[in-house]
Scaffold this motif. Sequence first.
Motif, PDB file in Angstrom:
ATOM      1  N   THR A  57       0.819  -1.219   0.000  1.00 31.59           N
ATOM      2  CA  THR A  57       0.000   0.000   0.000  1.00 31.59           C
ATOM      3  C   THR A  57       0.856   1.275   0.000  1.00 31.59           C
ATOM      4  O   THR A  57       0.526   2.241  -0.683  1.00 31.59           O
ATOM      5  CB  THR A  57      -0.947   0.011   1.212  1.00 31.59           C
ATOM      6  N   THR A  58       1.958   1.289   0.767  1.00 30.77           N
ATOM      7  CA  THR A  58       2.812   2.483   0.792  1.00 30.77           C
ATOM      8  C   THR A  58       3.502   2.689  -0.552  1.00 30.77           C
ATOM      9  O   THR A  58       3.609   3.819  -1.043  1.00 30.77           O
ATOM     10  CB  THR A  58       3.867   2.371   1.904  1.00 30.77           C
TER      11      THR A  58
ATOM     12  N   ASP B  72       5.192  -2.588   2.909  1.00 27.56           N
ATOM     13  CA  ASP B  72       4.889  -1.508   3.853  1.00 27.56           C
ATOM     14  C   ASP B  72       5.896  -1.510   5.004  1.00 27.56           C
ATOM     15  O   ASP B  72       6.346  -0.447   5.455  1.00 27.56           O
ATOM     16  CB  ASP B  72       3.473  -1.671   4.411  1.00 27.56           C
TER      17      ASP B  72
ATOM     18  N   ASP C 109       8.504   1.330   6.537  1.00 31.61           N
ATOM     19  CA  ASP C 109       8.475   1.679   7.961  1.00 31.61           C
ATOM     20  C   ASP C 109       9.870   1.713   8.570  1.00 31.61           C
ATOM     21  O   ASP C 109      10.073   2.306   9.652  1.00 31.61           O
ATOM     22  CB  ASP C 109       7.605   0.680   8.736  1.00 31.61           C
TER      23      ASP C 109
END
Length: 212
Positions: free
Chosen positions: A96-97, A124, A128
Amino acid sequence: MKSTIVRRAGLASAALTLTLGLAACSGSDDSDEPAASEPTTSEESSGADDMGDSDMDMMGAFGPGCSAIPSDGAGSLEGMAEEPVATAASSNPLLTTLVSAVTEAGLVDTLNSEESLTVFAPTDDAFDKIPQDQLDALLADTDQLTTVLTHHVVAGELGPDEIAGEHETLAGDTITVEGSDEDFTVGDASVICGNVPTANAKVYVVDSVLMP
């Protein structure tokens, strides 16, 4: 000729009558015996329990991270195989990122329109690992973001048998993939789900963002 046919018909009729008579006499002896059941094959007993692994084997994907990919729908291996790479990634819950970053950089149409690509796609969790202030700065700088994202993309659809080695990226620099079989690294990143098919690309999901 007619007499021969008549004789044959008579013999056939007699044989049928005798057979029916014997069946009637023996019917009472067999009535208490249970009917034999058909054997169950190993394939039938395994049923749908193996469908997930079979689907992955069929699509050619490998790696422990593949277990997070949905078994059906747009984000599944079969669903992703039907869409160009940027669209396919948008349905994958691991990415998603990355999809937000690709959209922010205006690369969706570019990636979707290419005929043949290999994409190293950070999860993702990979994003992070970047300190939040640095990630925010990267997402706000379109030029730098474009350079970082295209650093993850190589021309041509490279399978597991040809992914190892040095490759020129769409950013104009190079990346080096090491390993074999189903165990690959790209710099400090490990491939956790490789050889994921899309309509115009092969995707190798990695656990770290690759910096130029």
